[in-house]
Design an enzyme around this catalytic site. Sequence first.
Site, short mmCIF file in Angstrom:
data_model
loop_
_atom_site.label_atom_id
_atom_site.label_comp_id
_atom_site.label_asym_id
_atom_site.label_seq_id
_atom_site.Cartn_x
_atom_site.Cartn_y
_atom_site.Cartn_z
N GLU A 167 -6.95 -9.56 -1.86
CA GLU A 167 -7.17 -8.39 -1.00
C GLU A 167 -8.41 -7.66 -1.48
O GLU A 167 -8.58 -7.44 -2.68
CB GLU A 167 -6.00 -7.40 -1.06
CG GLU A 167 -4.80 -7.79 -0.26
CD GLU A 167 -3.75 -6.68 -0.22
OE1 GLU A 167 -4.13 -5.49 -0.19
OE2 GLU A 167 -2.56 -7.03 -0.21
N GLU A 171 1.55 -6.87 -5.00
CA GLU A 171 1.23 -5.66 -5.78
C GLU A 171 2.45 -5.12 -6.53
O GLU A 171 2.95 -4.02 -6.25
CB GLU A 171 0.67 -4.56 -4.87
CG GLU A 171 -0.62 -4.96 -4.21
CD GLU A 171 -1.34 -3.83 -3.50
OE1 GLU A 171 -2.57 -3.88 -3.40
OE2 GLU A 171 -0.68 -2.89 -3.04
C1 BG6 Z 1 -2.50 -2.90 -0.40
C2 BG6 Z 1 -1.38 -3.60 0.30
O1 BG6 Z 1 -1.93 -1.89 -1.17
O2 BG6 Z 1 -3.45 -2.21 0.31
C3 BG6 Z 1 -1.56 -3.77 1.80
O3 BG6 Z 1 -1.04 -4.82 -0.28
C4 BG6 Z 1 -2.24 -2.54 2.34
O4 BG6 Z 1 -0.31 -4.03 2.37
C5 BG6 Z 1 -3.61 -2.42 1.70
O5 BG6 Z 1 -2.34 -2.54 3.74
C6 BG6 Z 1 -4.45 -1.29 2.24
O6 BG6 Z 1 -3.74 -0.09 2.23
P1 BG6 Z 1 -3.61 0.77 3.55
O7 BG6 Z 1 -2.73 1.88 3.22
O8 BG6 Z 1 -4.99 1.19 3.91
O9 BG6 Z 1 -3.04 -0.13 4.58
#
Ligand code: BG6
Length: 476
Positions: free
Chosen positions: A373, A179
Amino acid sequence: MSVLGKDFLWGGAIAANQVEGGYDTAGKGLSLVDLLPAGEARKAPLFNPAKGLNNSFDFYPSHQSIDFYHRYEEDIKLFAEMGFKALRFSISWPRIFPHGDETEPNEKGLAFYDKVFDTLEKYGIEPIVTINHFDTPYYLAEIYGGWYNRKTVDFFLNYATVLFNRYSHRVKYWITHNEINMILHIPYIGGGLIIQENDNKNQIMYQAAHHQLIASSLATKIAKEIDETNQIGCMLAAGDVYPNTSHPDDVMAALSKNREQYIFIDVQSRGEYPSYSKRMFEDLGVFIEKQTGDDEILKTYTVDYISFSYYSSRLESGNKEINKNKEAGNAFASLKNPHLEASNWGWQIDPVGLRVTMNQIYDRYQKPLFIVENGLGEIDKVEEDGSIHDTYRIKYLSEHLNQMIEAVKDGVPLLGYTSWGCIDLVSAVSGEMKKRYGYIYVDRDNKGHGSLNRLRKDSFYWYQRVIQSNGDNLSY
Ligand code: BG6
């Protein structure tokens, strides 16, 4: 006949800094998150002008995390049981270079990943490796100023070269920085930037981003020299920004907001700063300092594919007063879209937004995409018999996969889908365990209590069926 090809990479995604633990084991140096507490305190500025660096808290969630460091075999076996074809994980930079500026790697750190690769190979799971997932060594942040310092480019290349030399025969798909646009939103974990009150924040963030872009291009060069079959991807925290209304000012504001994310991929995929960046930087009072040859480096070594995370779309107004009502969702703030529901953490849920985003990205770059993701962070309840009925998660994922398939039908080439946090892990932004994304439940709470035992949720069996049917059966 499946819409998705037979080689479609189904799987899940995790990151070293959120799963491993073993934070000081076998010579590992401190990760950025190793100094961060959980919950509200995590939002406090890391640097307090009166006290200096704020680094004493009662509990640090990353120190043990979910103990993947010791339990990777059990976890990978569970991934295999779901039928994973791929696992996206990151290598912890400070496990390999504890301070970041050493010339020789920490062999004990590499030995750990050798075993992880062996285990993945045993189960026929393809590794998708992120080289830097929010994991610049803390020492580089404190002593060198993180990615703001050009020297960090060389330290990163030294580290990346070690990985390419050691693992190119085992890895095809690499991701340089997780990201990359997050450096603008969470500059400490995104870029090892400890920004102080009177600093010119934009200047620091964009200059640091330039260094990450250069590092990514040069890593691409090195990766290809070592093994021309290496495929290098960029990684964007994506999610299309919609205009709040049909008012032309809102449309223009949404366009500008989208450019805040696409500027990075414009450089990494097209090979140059886009024409709009000139005015954008002028307006922000930013001047990017480049070294001779930088433009050529960016132009020559572009990425092979575009990976991204997608959690939600966003909403932007052209009216500053209206924009004051933005709520947090991920590290991004967004206006509330009346057509969407939201999670308990206020993240709005927009499956169609995934189709929109995929089409936008592909229209712009015409390179294969990879969803690395996507998922729903929610509170799960364990029943007395150990079962977990996470229907809300299944619904979220099913609807997103459905739209993903629609985008593929639209003509978007897609390499794979690795949902985020396939096993419960520590949240990046809030440091909580309570916010769970997994198909696999981990018995650990926000304070670090729990047996760390793993349990299969209902979504575990659902995803198993999805993979088995190559996406044809999304029913629940
Ligand atoms: C993304 C990241 O921004 O979102 C992850 O690459 C992160 O590392 C994921 O865990 C979800 O965000 P959060 O804050 O719910 O863990």
